[in-house]
Each structure stands twice: as structure tokens, then as C-alpha cells.
Design an enzyme around this catalytic site. Structure first.
Site, PDB file in Angstrom:
ATOM      1  CG  PHE A 147      -2.015   0.880   1.282  1.00 39.79           C
ATOM      2  CD1 PHE A 147      -3.050   0.728   0.363  1.00 39.79           C
ATOM      3  CD2 PHE A 147      -2.109   1.891   2.221  1.00 39.79           C
ATOM      4  CE1 PHE A 147      -4.156   1.577   0.385  1.00 39.79           C
ATOM      5  CE2 PHE A 147      -3.210   2.744   2.256  1.00 39.79           C
ATOM      6  CZ  PHE A 147      -4.229   2.580   1.330  1.00 39.79           C
ATOM      7  CG  ASP A 226      -0.823  -2.901   6.624  1.00 36.66           C
ATOM      8  OD1 ASP A 226      -1.943  -3.284   6.999  1.00 36.66           O
ATOM      9  OD2 ASP A 226      -0.591  -1.727   6.265  1.00 36.66           O
ATOM     10  CE1 TYR A 251     -10.188   2.343   5.899  1.00 32.99           C
ATOM     11  CE2 TYR A 251      -9.464   3.273   7.990  1.00 32.99           C
ATOM     12  CZ  TYR A 251      -9.253   3.042   6.646  1.00 32.99           C
ATOM     13  OH  TYR A 251      -8.109   3.521   6.041  1.00 32.99           O
ATOM     14  CE  LYS A 252      -8.590  -0.594   3.999  1.00 27.42           C
ATOM     15  NZ  LYS A 252      -7.131  -0.537   3.963  1.00 27.42           N
ATOM     16  NE  ARG A 405      -9.694  -2.481  -4.067  1.00 29.79           N
ATOM     17  CZ  ARG A 405      -9.212  -1.985  -2.944  1.00 29.79           C
ATOM     18  NH1 ARG A 405      -8.120  -2.477  -2.412  1.00 29.79           N
ATOM     19  NH2 ARG A 405      -9.838  -0.991  -2.330  1.00 29.79           N
TER      20      ARG A 405
HETATM   21  C1  LIG Z   1      -6.442   0.599   4.197  1.00 29.79           C
HETATM   22  C2  LIG Z   1      -4.999   0.430   4.432  1.00 29.79           C
HETATM   23  C3  LIG Z   1      -4.315   1.329   5.243  1.00 29.79           C
HETATM   24  C4  LIG Z   1      -5.046   2.486   5.847  1.00 29.79           C
HETATM   25  O1  LIG Z   1      -4.268   3.508   6.269  1.00 29.79           O
HETATM   26  P1  LIG Z   1      -4.854   4.702   7.135  1.00 29.79           P
HETATM   27  O2  LIG Z   1      -3.762   5.045   8.012  1.00 29.79           O
HETATM   28  O3  LIG Z   1      -6.095   4.211   7.834  1.00 29.79           O
HETATM   29  O4  LIG Z   1      -5.237   5.796   6.220  1.00 29.79           O
HETATM   30  C5  LIG Z   1      -2.968   1.097   5.471  1.00 29.79           C
HETATM   31  N1  LIG Z   1      -2.333   0.038   4.918  1.00 29.79           N
HETATM   32  C6  LIG Z   1      -2.986  -0.845   4.119  1.00 29.79           C
HETATM   33  C7  LIG Z   1      -2.262  -2.017   3.552  1.00 29.79           C
HETATM   34  C8  LIG Z   1      -4.338  -0.666   3.845  1.00 29.79           C
HETATM   35  O5  LIG Z   1      -4.970  -1.515   3.055  1.00 29.79           O
END
Ligand SMILES: *Cc1c(COP(=O)(O)O)cnc(C)c1O
Length: 445
Positions: A147, A226, A251-252, A405
Site C-alpha cells: 500500500f 500490515d 474500517y474494512k 476490485r
Molecule cells: C487501508 C490500508 C491502510 C489504511 O491507512 P490509514 O492510516 O487508515 O489511512 C494502510 N495500509 C494498508 C495495507 C491498507 O490496506
């Protein structure tokens, strides 16, 4: 023996035929009726509008219980009890909910805390790791499927440490996967830290966590995983894999609400060896003594930092509770059945229309979302979201250059959703309905 692309008319036994007939609408409904997790769907808010929501990997649906919890918190705790609520309900909320998340990721309760955002948590833990590893180890390893925010955090840290480190990214040959061997060959005695997404956000590719953690440890490196696209999507066993550190998003797949607090995990024996770079009062051993000099708390608390947004924290709990009630093994089983069905439908309905699969076919190497690729991916996704009269709204998301997706969230995605989504995508492309949409991007895709 011959296999018809649309099924096995000549064969009685499906087992003998490699090409399975894809699920039809009747079968989809039958699977839904028999679904042991089927009852969870009604525990989420559904709008009047007929929508098929396939973006729970970006923002999960609203659990009904979260509405009542937040309302009760606002009225009874904030409204009536005011500051007294810190002692009764609020001060321990980070560790209490963290302890529940721990059960979802195979960790001990005192190894996980709900706090800050994923990016901030990665910053804190990666800093702690680099500092503890010392200047002899100057290599950080990650990959180009990670990410971007995670990579930005690492780039910023590199600057904070006066560019002493080199950041090395493993490359993907197919834009979708990276064999573990390509990570291992970058690990050496200079490596301080290996950090990767367990499930890749774009393609759903999933690494072998145990193997890569072991290899990092073999050269003396730390690992931060992560788990943002993994927690609530696939079973995770941090302790069994002897993982050092992890971060993840709520939040996912955990349905914690927009911008909800994230979590971090640090293995028990490592906690007091790592420094939190932000010395806020909630990371202090005795914040309410108001001593003028900081002394880090011991244990997981030292990674908290500051006051928690309580409304946000409280809304995380119902989603976590539901996931625990459902059981991650059951969630994974349904996820696999849904994604297998989706891929079979993809092969029969979408591949002939110019789509390619953007996620691994091997179920052991993917998480719970499936990416499909098409040169007109963006306009197709727009036609799904803004359909012509009489067609359901279908919400996926889009990631450049051409990934649509489809998030499969077993607590509320039905087999019927999957069937109808594929049927509709095929219609959008076959009828060229997508050509009526603009190529210019919305702010959030
Ligand atoms: C969604 C996601 C984030 C989210 O980062 P925020 O700090 O909440 O903005 C971070 N890393 C990965 C791999 C994600 O999928």
C-alpha cells in the site's frame, strides 16, 4: 473425456470433470438458504435502495449494533455521566477492544491495542524497530505491491534517520504476485526490517507469513505485517508464526466505521524493547500523575500515545464481536466458496468479454477480494455504480490502471449478490453501456 465449457453434459460425476459448471441463480439462492452465516446479513444496516455492496474491503457496512452503541454512548455516557465515564467505560477501551481483536489474529490479549490509524501505527512500530536494530543494520525491505501509504511512511522514516537506510522493494513480474523467494533474496545481515502487507490491496495476493517471518528472523531482522486486508478476511496466527509486530485497519472487513481506529500488535517479549517515537501522555507509565518527565509505560500501553476518540473506538466493538461470533474459520470457508464461485462465473461470463483475472487462482494465495481487469475498468465500474433504469446499483471500487476490485465480505455478501454482479458486469460490457460514462475520475474511486 471432453468437457463442455458450459458444463459437463456427458459426465455424471462432476469430480471427473475439471471445468465445473458455474453457479446459476437458483443454485446461488440455494447456497444462501443453506448458508450457516446467512443470519449475519440482517445484523447490518441496509438502505431502501436495491444495492449490491462489493466494497466492504474498503469501507465495511454499518452494524446495527454500532448505531445503538453510539447512541447510548452519546446519551448516557457523554450526556449524563460526562467525565465520570472515563473511569467507568473509557480509559480501558483501547486494551479491551484490542484484546478482542487479538483473538481474531492469533495473538494474546495483552499484545494488541486499538489506537491511532494504520499508517501512524506503522510509523511508530517501524521507528521502534529501526531504533532498536541500531545503525549497523541499514536495510529496510518491502515490495512494490505494498500500500503506497506504507511505503511513504518508510520513506519518511528513512529521512528522519538521516538517510542511513536503504529501502529496497521486491518487484513483481506479473503485477499481481511476488514469490516468497524474491523477498528472501533481499534479506541479509544488514536488514533491520521486513514489512509487507499480508494480503495485497490491489490483487488480493497473500504471502506465506510463517515462512517469510522465519526467514527474516534467520538474518536477525524484525517483521511488521500490515493486516489491513487480512483481518476479518482470512485467519491470521501471529503467535504461531512468531511475528514481531503487526498493524491493521478496522474500517474494512471489521466494519468499524469510516476512519475508525486501527490496531497494532507487538509480541510480548519485544514490547519493552521498542520505543514509541511520540511521547504523549497516554504512552506514559502514570499519565494522571502529571510528572514533568516522560517515563514510558511498560507493555502494549506504551504504543498508545494520546487521548482516544471514544465515539470512534466504541463503534469498532460490534463488528469485532460479530466476527468472533461467526468464527474466522467459518468466515474463510464461506469466503472461499464465494470467491471460487465468482472465479468460475468470471471464466464463463467475463473472460470472453476481454477481462483478465487480477487475483491469484490458487485459493491459498489470495485473501477475500477478487480483482478483475479490463482496459475500460473505470467506466465499467462507473456503470455499475450509476446503472441505467431498472438495474441494481453495484458498488465495487477501482484501482489504477485497470483493476475493478470486488470485495467479498462473508458476513453480508450473498451468493446471489455474486451471481447478479457478474451477470450485470457482462451486460454492461456486452451492450457497451459503459461508453455512456466519463473517463474522468471521482476524488475517491
Ligand atoms: C487501508 C490500508 C491502510 C489504511 O491507512 P490509514 O492510516 O487508515 O489511512 C494502510 N495500509 C494498508 C495495507 C491498507 O490496506
Amino acid at each position: 473425456m471432453r468437457c463442455h465449457p458450459d458444463g459437463c453434459q456427458e459426465l455424471k460425476s462432476e469430480v471427473r470433470c475439471k471445468k465445473k459448471r458455474p453457479m446459476n441463480l437458483e443454485q446461488a439462492r440455494e447456497f444462501d438458504t443453506q448458508d450457516p452465516l446467512g443470519a449475519f446479513r440482517e445484523k447490518f444496516h441496509h438502505s431502501e435502495e436495491d444495492i449490491i455492496y462489493l466494497d466492504g474491503n474498503s469501507l465495511g457496512r454499518l452494524p446495527l449494533k454500532s448505531k445503538s452503541i453510539v447512541e447510548e454512548l452519546v446519551n448516557a455516557q457523554w450526556g449524563d455521566q460526562l467525565i465520570r465515564s472515563w473511569n467507568t467505560d473509557w480509559l480501558e477501551i483501547n486494551e479491551r477492544i484490542g484484546g478482542k481483536i487479538a483473538k481474531l489474529i492469533g495473538a494474546k490479549a495483552n499484545e494488541v491495542i486499538l489506537t491511532d490509524s494504520t499508517s501512524l501505527n506503522l510509523f511508530k512500530l517501524a521507528y521502534g524497530s529501526l531504533k532498536a536494530q541500531g545503525s549497523e543494520r541499514n536495510r529496510i525491505v518491502s515490495d512494490e505491491l505494498n500500500f503506497p501509504s506504507d511505503l511513504y511512511i518508510l520513506q519518511g522514516l528513512k529521512e528522519m534517520f538521516h538517510d542511513q537506510h536503504e529501502l529496497i522493494l521486491a518487484k513483481s513480474d506479473d503485477g499481481m504476485t511476488i514469490p516468497e523467494s524474491k523477498i528472501s533474496e533481499l534479506l541479509d545481515s544488514k536488514t533491520a526490517l521486513l514489512t509487507l502487507s499480508y494480503v495485497c490491496f490491489k490483487t488480493s495476493y497473500m504471502y506465506d507469513m510463517e515462512e517469510l517471518t522465519r526467514q527474516a528472523h534467520d538474518v536477525g531482522a524484525h517483521v511488521v505485517w500490515d493486516l489491513s486486508h487480512a483481518v476479518g478476511a482470512v485467519p491470521v496466527s501471529l503467535n504461531d508464526c512468531n511475528v514481531d509486530m503487526a498493524v491493521g485497519c478496522t474500517y474494512k472487513y471489521l466494519n468499524g466505521g469510516p476512519g475508525s481506529l486501527a490496531f497494532l500488535y507487538v509480541r510480548e517479549d519485544l514490547q519493552d524493547k521498542l520505543t514509541n517515537p511520540i511521547w504523549g501522555w497516554f504512552a506514559d507509565a502514570r499519565p494522571f500523575e502529571f510528572d514533568l518527565n516522560f517515563k514510558a509505560a511498560s507493555g502494549i500501553k506504551r504504543f498508545q500515545t494520546t487521548t482516544t476518540p471514544i465515539l470512534s473506538a466504541a463503534a469498532v466493538e460490534p463488528g469485532v464481536d460479530m466476527m468472533l461470533e461467526a468464527g474466522m474459520e467459518n468466515v474463510r470457508q464461506k469466503s472461499l466458496k464465494l470467491t471460487e464461485s465468482l472465479i468460475e462465473l468470471f471464466d464463463s461470463h467475463l473472460a470472453p468479454l476481454g477481462f483478465s483475472l487480477g487475483s491469484p487462482r490458487n485459493p491459498d494465495k489470495r485473501g477475500s477480494h477478487i480483482s478483475i481487469r479490463h482496459p475500460e475498468g473505470y467506466r465499467i465500474s462507473q456503470a455499475m455504480i450509476n446503472p441505467k433504469e431498472g438495474r441494481p446499483v453495484i458498488i465495487p471500487d477501482f484501482r489504477d490502471p485497470d483493476f475493478i476490485r470486488l470485495g467479498i465480505t462473508p458476513l453480508y455478501t450473498s451468493y446471489e449478490d455474486v451471481f447478479k454482479a457478474v451477470e450485470r458486469i457482462a451486460e454492461i460490457v456486452a451492450s457497451e453501456e459503459y461508453t455512456q460514462h466519463s473517463v474522468s475520475r471521482e476524488a475517491v474511486t
